[in-house]
Design an enzyme around this catalytic site. Structure first.
Site, PDB file in Angstrom:
ATOM      1  N   GLU A  26       0.847  -1.185   0.000  1.00 44.19           N
ATOM      2  CA  GLU A  26       0.000   0.000   0.000  1.00 44.19           C
ATOM      3  C   GLU A  26       0.890   1.245   0.000  1.00 44.19           C
ATOM      4  O   GLU A  26       1.895   1.270   0.715  1.00 44.19           O
ATOM      5  CB  GLU A  26      -0.913   0.045   1.228  1.00 44.19           C
ATOM      6  CG  GLU A  26      -2.003   1.085   1.062  1.00 44.19           C
ATOM      7  CD  GLU A  26      -2.967   1.166   2.262  1.00 44.19           C
ATOM      8  OE1 GLU A  26      -2.659   0.628   3.332  1.00 44.19           O
ATOM      9  OE2 GLU A  26      -4.006   1.792   2.090  1.00 44.19           O
ATOM     10  N   ALA A  65       1.876  -0.444  10.904  1.00 48.47           N
ATOM     11  CA  ALA A  65       1.411  -1.784  10.587  1.00 48.47           C
ATOM     12  C   ALA A  65       0.658  -1.743   9.264  1.00 48.47           C
ATOM     13  O   ALA A  65       0.280  -0.663   8.804  1.00 48.47           O
ATOM     14  CB  ALA A  65       0.480  -2.300  11.687  1.00 48.47           C
ATOM     15  N   GLU A  95      -2.398  -3.895   6.876  1.00 44.70           N
ATOM     16  CA  GLU A  95      -3.489  -4.858   7.039  1.00 44.70           C
ATOM     17  C   GLU A  95      -3.585  -5.943   5.971  1.00 44.70           C
ATOM     18  O   GLU A  95      -4.680  -6.479   5.751  1.00 44.70           O
ATOM     19  CB  GLU A  95      -4.801  -4.075   7.051  1.00 44.70           C
ATOM     20  CG  GLU A  95      -5.211  -3.431   5.696  1.00 44.70           C
ATOM     21  CD  GLU A  95      -4.754  -1.984   5.536  1.00 44.70           C
ATOM     22  OE1 GLU A  95      -3.736  -1.604   6.170  1.00 44.70           O
ATOM     23  OE2 GLU A  95      -5.391  -1.251   4.763  1.00 44.70           O
ATOM     24  N   GLU A 109      -5.834  -2.860  12.516  1.00 46.00           N
ATOM     25  CA  GLU A 109      -5.550  -3.666  11.320  1.00 46.00           C
ATOM     26  C   GLU A 109      -6.574  -4.784  11.142  1.00 46.00           C
ATOM     27  O   GLU A 109      -6.915  -5.137  10.011  1.00 46.00           O
ATOM     28  CB  GLU A 109      -4.135  -4.248  11.387  1.00 46.00           C
ATOM     29  CG  GLU A 109      -3.019  -3.217  11.568  1.00 46.00           C
ATOM     30  CD  GLU A 109      -3.052  -2.057  10.581  1.00 46.00           C
ATOM     31  OE1 GLU A 109      -3.646  -2.199   9.501  1.00 46.00           O
ATOM     32  OE2 GLU A 109      -2.495  -0.986  10.903  1.00 46.00           O
ATOM     33  N   GLU A 125      -9.223   4.356   6.412  1.00 35.91           N
ATOM     34  CA  GLU A 125      -8.389   4.743   7.546  1.00 35.91           C
ATOM     35  C   GLU A 125      -9.172   5.449   8.649  1.00 35.91           C
ATOM     36  O   GLU A 125      -8.907   5.249   9.829  1.00 35.91           O
ATOM     37  CB  GLU A 125      -7.200   5.586   7.076  1.00 35.91           C
ATOM     38  CG  GLU A 125      -6.259   4.846   6.125  1.00 35.91           C
ATOM     39  CD  GLU A 125      -5.731   3.528   6.702  1.00 35.91           C
ATOM     40  OE1 GLU A 125      -5.872   3.287   7.911  1.00 35.91           O
ATOM     41  OE2 GLU A 125      -5.186   2.729   5.917  1.00 35.91           O
TER      42      GLU A 125
END
Ligand code: BES
Ligand code: ZN
Length: 923
Positions: A186, A323, A325, A359, A381
């Site tokens: 991403e 982090a 996902e 996540e 988000e």
């Protein structure tokens, strides 16, 4: 809070010619409908004159689109290269003799197309459009409508930029340096690992095979279905994973390295594993517990089961974000996943819980239902940043996490969104650098805050109903902001789209101006709205307006709203019946509405006792203080008034209220470091924090909980930094005992003690601290030290810290917080850090290749300057050293510097007078 405010090996090249079975789309996952997708992803017109110019950008054509990727990869963990073979099942929707895909930093060796039932056609040209990160494959004859197989052999580098398919360094217990191969795709970096249609709406299934040394762990999104020795090399295995559901490329992941794990089964039958560095499996237990509680929580909340058979959570040593996902294989910085009961502090535990909650929410919201285009990134988000709190509140009610939300996310978003250089939540983006740019506090924190406001407006029951219908309707597909509003509107019967559009389509937020009048037993309130600007009331501009859910409570019951109204016009008169003259009235109960409030002076005065007698809820005490602080920065009230208000908090018991106040005092202290009365504000801080410091003491007491531990750390750190002598002496004593191994510091005391001794320390203190850093076995401890090193005062030592930031000792993702720590600590530090960033710009920029870490570095380094000349200098530096993904950040920093300068000019003298006079003996 880290946003974005807190993240292997074998012999030479193997010939990669693995047969990858390109399988059909699993029937339950429908192929995506791409027909009515807009092709242009770029902004039409900038929203404000201050917006960066948008780069021209065109989305991929869809005359050929993927149905299934058969992908086989062979990483070489010694030479840092990889070989790849793609065999994709594609659909040609319009006859063509070329295929356009995304591709970056990859060399294609051969490519061919095999039409269903036809002859293989070799591609005759690969035309790379590097700027656009695309490749056009040309074929000598026409590819006819229908299905076919696209085969591509390619090679790439396992880079060291923490994006795409990259290498991550670790040391074995024998001290040997090795590398893992990991991914971070991403937003737009899957194209660096394999040629693909790298847009969130072009979903397909994936069959992944990894060809790796047999003693390495190989993981991907799905469970392993086959593991067999490589026919030509007995040290190598081919690991094949089950077919994924239909999914976006940015969620694909693979990891090859050496890891241990702990495993559990969630109550709904999903296998959960937490992968840790070798020998540290125990440190995965806390996250495992959180994850196994969280999955059923979301299953229940969404009423949609988690669709994969397993989920892995893995700690990656070199990791740019906090982090990521990836579906079924969530990657984390070590500090966002690993907890050692002895050596981890309470705030780390809380952070791990929040990140895991965040996540795992994406597994539904983002992975199962994906935004149609990056314009709707905020849906992903913002939503995950809201629900992570709901989840943590469920798992750890003792954290009082919602109050912390207000300090960490809500106020942060308000501050950023008050700038002229903010942007709307929904923002048109095209080029990858523009996509990178929107992983910011507007998408995350304002997104989360407006969802919180909406949840409160329609109520939990209807909210859940709407969420469930949204997830069911769009599962395995893509959706837009409007789609979510539509479902929530149907579930609640309230005008969700109209209300929310006013918050997501226009930037900024209102200030609600309130005045009151007593008429017998009734209280008549006059409320009006106008745009809140950080530079004070705007003159002459046409004023936008919002649809504002407003709640009102009185001192009769400060926990329950007496009235809720929707302020859908510039002003409104409200009558509260049965509210006598002795009662105070508070607007925005629970500090849920995304706005600031300006009370008339009589209303404000009557509210102040509610702070001291603690009748106002903690979250409202915090909100009131934060509003007034922000009004003072905007020049709407005097900063002296805020200092007086802060003194009213001397008996405050609540951690988060203190934390927010402490943060604002830090801002003020940084501002006043530009004056010659910096010491006076330190004295103010010492006086304010001394009583609570004495009350708490140094050692935890029986029956204390999580928030007491956080409060103690906060207060001692604040006192130590401000030069409170008894705190400094005790910190030194305890530090010495810690070093001598006589009495190790409990984890919760380490940050404040390290900070205090460094702030007032010399070269020897720095040496000791660097030695502790070298010896540390946990990344959490290393980070703890890295973040406070900048507190050191002597200029030559500051320079040593800056050099250390770029050394091998500091993980590349952590360099930013070391430099930021220097800039945030003192006036000299700020100057030195800025010079250092300028002098090392090429290396720093190259290290992060744009990306969001460069934005964070810039913000941390320059945001604290406070004169017009510096704003001009910063602007001119970045004019000649462009950082496309940080353009907006640079504008925001320049605006902040000018605001600081104006604030200082306006209020410095009054503040100085007040600080002197409060110490003067009464005559
Ligand atoms: N999807 C993001 C990770 C990400 C961030 C990818 C930026 C690309 C660019 C992930 O879900 C995320 O938001 N991570 C946060 C942690 C979270 C608890 C706020 C992060 O990395 O800070
Ligand atoms: Zn996220």
């Amino acid at each position: 809070m880290l946003l974005l405010g807190r993240r292997v090996l074998l012999s030479s090249a193997h010939t990669l010619r693995a047969s990858c079975q390109a399988s059909r789309a699993t029937p339950s996952f429908r192929p995506v409908n791409l027909s009515d997708r807009p092709l242009i992803g770029t902004a039409a017109a900038p929203n404000r004159r201050t917006m960066p110019e948008r780069r021209p950008f065109v989305r991929l054509p869809t005359d050929v689109y993927p149905v299934n990727y058969g992908l086989s990869l062979t990483p070489d963990l010694i030479d840092f290269t990889f070989e790849g073979r793609l065999e994709a099942l594609v659909e040609v929707t319009r006859a063509t003799n070329q295929i356009v895909m995304n591709c970056a930093d990859i060399d294609i060796i051969t490519a061919s197309f095999v039409p269903h039932g036809g002859e293989e056609i070799n591609a005759t040209g690969f035309n790379y459009q590097n700027e656009d990160e695309k490749v056009t494959l040309s074929f000598p004859s026409t590819l006819q409508e229908g299905s076919g197989r696209l085969k591509i052999d390619f090679v790439g580098e396992l880079n060291d930029k923490m994006k795409g398919f990259y290498r991550s360094k670790y040391t074995t217990s024998a001290g040997e340096t090795r590398y893992a191969a990991v991914t971070q795709f991403e937003a737009t970096d899957a194209r660096r690992a394999f040629p693909c249609w790298d847009e969130p709406a072009i979903k397909a299934t994936f069959d992944i095979t990894l060809i790796v040394p047999k003693d390495r762990v190989a993981l991907s999104n799905m469970n392993v279905i086959d593991r067999k020795p490589h026919p030509e090399d007995e040290n190598v295995v081919e690991v094949t994973f089950a077919t994924t559901p239909i999914m976006s490329t940015y969620l694909v992941a693979f990891v090859i390295g050496e890891y241990d794990y702990v495993e559990s089964q969630s109550s709904d039958g999903v296998t959960v594993r937490v992968y840790t560095p070798v020998g540290k499996a125990e440190q995965g237990k806390f996250a495992l517990e959180v994850a196994t509680k969280t999955l059923p929580f979301y299953n229940d909340y969404f009423s949609v089961p988690y669709p994969l058979p397993k989920i892995d959570l893995i700690a990656i040593a070199d990791f740019a974000a906090g982090a990521m996902e990836n579906w079924g294989l969530v990657t984390y910085r070590e500090t966002a996943l690993l907890i050692d009961p002895k050596n981890s502090c309470s705030s780390s535990k809380q952070w791990v819980a929040l990140v895991v909650g965040h996540e795992l929410a994406h597994q539904w919201f983002g992975n199962l239902v994906t935004m149609e285009w990056w314009t709707h990134l905020w849906l992903n988000e913002g939503f995950a940043s809201w629900i992570e709190y709901l989840c943590v509140d469920h798992c750890f009610p003792e954290y009082d996490i919602w109050t912390q939300f207000v300090s960490a996310d809500y106020t942060r978003a308000l501050d950023l969104d008050a700038l002229d250089s903010s942007h709307p939540i929904e923002v048109n983006v095209g080029h990858p650098s523009e996509v990178d740019e929107i992983f910011d506090a507007i998408s995350y924190s304002k997104g989360a805050s407006v969802i919180r406001m909406l949840h409160d407006y329609i109520g939990d029951e209807d909210f859940r109903k709407g969420m469930n219908s949204y997830l069911l309707k769009f599962q395995h597909k893509n959706a837009s902001t409007e789609d979510l509003w539509d479902c929530l509107e149907k579930a609640s019967g309230k005008p969700v789209a109209a209300v929310m559009g006013s918050w997501t389509k226009q930037m900024g937020f209102p200030i609600i101006v309130v005045d009151q009048e007593q008429r017998g037993d009734n209280r008549v309130l006059k409320i009006s709205q106008k745009k809140f600007c950080a530079s004070g009331p705007p003159d002459g501009e046409s004023c936008p307006s919002w649809m504002v859910p407003v709640s009102i409570c009185t001192s009769d019951d400060p926990t329950c709203s007496k009235l809720k109204v929707l302020l859908d016009r510039p002003e409104m008169t409200i009558t509260l019946s049965g509210v006598g003259p002795h009662l105070w009235v508070k607007i925005n109960l629970g500090t849920v509405g995304f706005y600031r409030i300006q009370y008339s002076s009589s209303m404000l005065e009557s509210l102040l006792p509610g702070i001291q007698d603690l009748r106002l809820q903690p979250v409202d005490r915090l909100g009131l203080q934060n509003d007034l602080f922000s009004l003072s920065r905007a020049g709407m009230i005097s900063t002296v008034e805020v200092l007086k208000l802060m003194e009213a908090f001397v008996n405050e018991p609540n951690y988060t209220v203190w934390s927010d106040l402490s943060c604002n005092l830090g801002v003020l202290s940084s501002l006043l470091s530009h004056t010659d009365f910096h010491e006076e504000i330190q004295e103010f801080i010492r006086d304010l924090f001394t009583p609570i410091g004495l009350e708490l003491g140094w050692d935890s007491k029986l029956g204390e909980g999580h928030l007491d531990a956080l409060l103690r750390g906060l207060v001692l750190g604040k006192l130590g930094k401000a030069g409170h002598k008894p705190t400094l002496e005790e910190a030194r004593r305890r530090f010495k005992e810690h070093l001598e191994g006589r009495q190790p510091l409990p984890a919760d005391l380490r940050s404040p003690v390290y900070l205090t001794v460094l702030k007032h320390g010399d070269g020897a203190t720095l040496d000791v601290m660097l030695k502790l850093h070298k010896q540390a076995d946990m990344q959490e401890e290393r980070n703890r030290i890295e973040r406070v090193l900048g507190a050191i005062s002597a200029p030559d030592l500051i320079h040593r810290v800056l050099l250390f930031a770029l050394s091998e000792e500091v993980r590349p993702q952590d360099t930013v917080s070391v430099i930021g720590g220097v800039a945030g600590s003192s006036r000299q530090g700020r100057k030195a850090a800025w010079k250092f960033v300028k002098d090392n710009w090429e290396e720093l920029y190259n290290r992060y290749q744009g990306g969001f870490l460069i934005s964070r570095l810039i913000k941390l380094t320059v945001d604290g300057f406070a004169n017009d000349k510096m704003a001009a200098e910063v602007k001119s530096f970045f004019d000649s050293h462009p950082a496309p993904s940080a353009e907006r950040t640079v504008q925001q920093c320049c605006e902040n510097i000018l605001l600081n300068a104006a604030w200082l000019k306006r209020d410095a003298d009054d503040i100085h007078q007040y600080l002197l006079q409060r110490k003067a003996p009464l005559v």
